[in-house]
Write a protein that holds these residues in place. Structure first.
Motif, PDB file in Angstrom:
ATOM      1  N   ALA A  92      10.153   4.265   2.713  1.00 57.90           N
ATOM      2  CA  ALA A  92       9.900   5.761   2.934  1.00 57.90           C
ATOM      3  C   ALA A  92      10.817   6.524   1.928  1.00 57.90           C
ATOM      4  O   ALA A  92      11.722   6.000   1.122  1.00 57.90           O
ATOM      5  N   GLY A  93      10.337   7.662   1.310  1.00 55.14           N
ATOM      6  CA  GLY A  93      11.077   8.499   0.512  1.00 55.14           C
ATOM      7  C   GLY A  93      11.674   9.487   1.473  1.00 55.14           C
ATOM      8  O   GLY A  93      11.617  10.305   2.396  1.00 55.14           O
ATOM      9  N   ALA A 129       8.299   9.512  10.502  1.00 55.16           N
ATOM     10  CA  ALA A 129       6.717   9.015  10.609  1.00 55.16           C
ATOM     11  C   ALA A 129       6.589   7.642  10.021  1.00 55.16           C
ATOM     12  O   ALA A 129       5.817   6.741  10.756  1.00 55.16           O
ATOM     13  N   SER A 130       7.239   7.160   9.025  1.00 62.01           N
ATOM     14  CA  SER A 130       7.070   5.990   8.459  1.00 62.01           C
ATOM     15  C   SER A 130       7.979   4.938   9.176  1.00 62.01           C
ATOM     16  O   SER A 130       7.282   3.664   9.389  1.00 62.01           O
ATOM     17  N   ALA A 165       3.908   5.847   4.060  1.00 63.24           N
ATOM     18  CA  ALA A 165       2.291   6.251   5.019  1.00 63.24           C
ATOM     19  C   ALA A 165       2.927   6.225   6.539  1.00 63.24           C
ATOM     20  O   ALA A 165       4.043   5.384   6.801  1.00 63.24           O
ATOM     21  N   PRO A 166       2.098   7.029   7.283  1.00 63.25           N
ATOM     22  CA  PRO A 166       2.583   6.917   8.665  1.00 63.25           C
ATOM     23  C   PRO A 166       1.916   5.766   9.581  1.00 63.25           C
ATOM     24  O   PRO A 166       0.972   5.213   8.869  1.00 63.25           O
ATOM     25  N   ALA A 167       2.225   5.839  10.773  1.00 66.14           N
ATOM     26  CA  ALA A 167       1.266   4.942  11.611  1.00 66.14           C
ATOM     27  C   ALA A 167       0.137   5.663  12.091  1.00 66.14           C
ATOM     28  O   ALA A 167      -0.671   4.945  12.719  1.00 66.14           O
ATOM     29  N   PHE A 168       0.241   6.840  11.983  1.00 63.59           N
ATOM     30  CA  PHE A 168      -1.022   7.737  12.519  1.00 63.59           C
ATOM     31  C   PHE A 168      -0.891   8.937  12.148  1.00 63.59           C
ATOM     32  O   PHE A 168       0.263   9.607  11.336  1.00 63.59           O
ATOM     33  N   GLY A 178       0.823  -1.208   0.041  1.00 69.42           N
ATOM     34  CA  GLY A 178      -0.130   0.194  -0.029  1.00 69.42           C
ATOM     35  C   GLY A 178       1.014   1.388  -0.092  1.00 69.42           C
ATOM     36  O   GLY A 178       1.849   1.236   0.634  1.00 69.42           O
ATOM     37  N   LEU A 179       0.532   2.298  -0.622  1.00 66.06           N
ATOM     38  CA  LEU A 179       1.030   3.512  -1.009  1.00 66.06           C
ATOM     39  C   LEU A 179       0.380   4.743  -0.300  1.00 66.06           C
ATOM     40  O   LEU A 179      -0.801   4.897  -0.672  1.00 66.06           O
ATOM     41  N   SER A 180       0.931   5.422   0.549  1.00 66.17           N
ATOM     42  CA  SER A 180       0.048   6.490   1.041  1.00 66.17           C
ATOM     43  C   SER A 180      -1.044   6.291   2.060  1.00 66.17           C
ATOM     44  O   SER A 180      -1.101   5.372   2.875  1.00 66.17           O
ATOM     45  N   ILE A 181      -2.387   6.524   1.280  1.00 72.93           N
ATOM     46  CA  ILE A 181      -3.450   6.140   2.024  1.00 72.93           C
ATOM     47  C   ILE A 181      -3.621   4.608   1.901  1.00 72.93           C
ATOM     48  O   ILE A 181      -4.133   3.852   2.736  1.00 72.93           O
TER      49      ILE A 181
END
Length: 262
Positions: free
Chosen positions: A209-210, A220-221, A119-122, A92-95
């Motif tokens: 992550a980028g 955040a990732s 994507a983050p954890a929150f 999964g990418l982003s959302i």
């Protein structure tokens, strides 16, 4: 191809020439399944590759009701059921990375391995107004109004200059995204928080992550990789869309991870 999932007409593309294990790719906010076209080309000979459009994106319809990331994970679980997939390696990418985390938490039996990209954890409290503002702005002005600002966040200046044809195609996808579909999804992102359950995930996990991602900073990732036991963390020389900017490195990284997960 279309299937009705949770009362929603859902577009999907299934490449099963390889007949191997299932891999499902989940796209970003204001995207559609086309962002994964190149990856499907890389993996279709060895895997059964599923791509689909999230609610209110691409050619998938949306109900007029609000929804959550958990609802999007439920959509994917039902899609896998209807297609007869015993389980899938989930990317999964982003959302889409948020949906992937929730699928691993809420429908662990559906997940062979977990790959979370950009994507983050929150969503931290200070970032929530940004998504609310984007939802309101798109409802008023349409998704075409956010194309330029979004492309600047998603892709580095060097990539945008070197690959104008790719930038054009991604920009057109953003502009085609239905305003209400985008707004509902942006509002779903506001409430996303997987931290309380990530430590319970027992699937092999890769977090990508980028290095230049300003929307989802790599720190955040890394929270995901720190919380999921044994998770692998990789940093690529890209902004938000690392599978697009660093497609060869990403495909090699993912390919090695999936082979080790078999």
């Amino acid at each position: 191809m279309q299937l009705t999932i949770n009362r929603i007409d859902t577009r999907y593309v299934l490449d099963n020439e390889g007949g191997g294990p299932w891999v499902v790719f989940i796209h970003q906010l204001a995207g559609d399944l086309s962002v994964w076209d190149q990856m499907a080309g890389y993996f279709r000979n060895d895997f059964t590759v599923l791509r689909y459009d999230l609610r209110g994106h691409g050619d998938t319809t949306a109900l007029p009701d609000a929804f959550t990331i958990d609802d999007l994970a439920d959509d994917l679980a039902e899609l896998l059921d209807k297609l007869g997939a015993p389980s899938a390696h989930v990317v999964g990418l982003s959302i889409g990375g948020m949906v992937a985390q929730k699928l691993a938490i809420n429908h662990a039996d559906k997940v062979g391995s977990l790959t979370v990209v950009g994507a983050p954890a929150f969503i931290p409290e200070d970032a929530r107004p940004t998504f609310a503002q984007r939802a309101a702005s798109v409802r008023e002005n349409g998704t075409a109004s956010i194309v330029e600002a979004t492309l600047e966040r998603w892709l580095t200046p060097e990539f945008r200059k070197a690959h104008p044809e790719v930038v054009k195609q991604i920009g057109e996808t953003i502009a085609r995204t239905p305003a209400e579909g985008f707004a509902r999804a942006a509002e779903a992102v506001i409430g996303f928080d997987a931290r309380d359950k990530l430590a319970s995930v027992r699937k092999r996990t890769l977090v990508v992550a980028g290095e230049h991602d300003v929307g989802t900073p790599h720190a955040a990732s890394k929270v995901i990789a720190d919380m999921v036991p044994g998770a692998q963390f990789e940093l690529l020389n890209a902004a938000h869309l690392s599978p697009v900017e660093e497609s060869r490195r990403f495909s090699a990284l993912l390919g090695g991870f999936l082979r080790d997960s078999a």
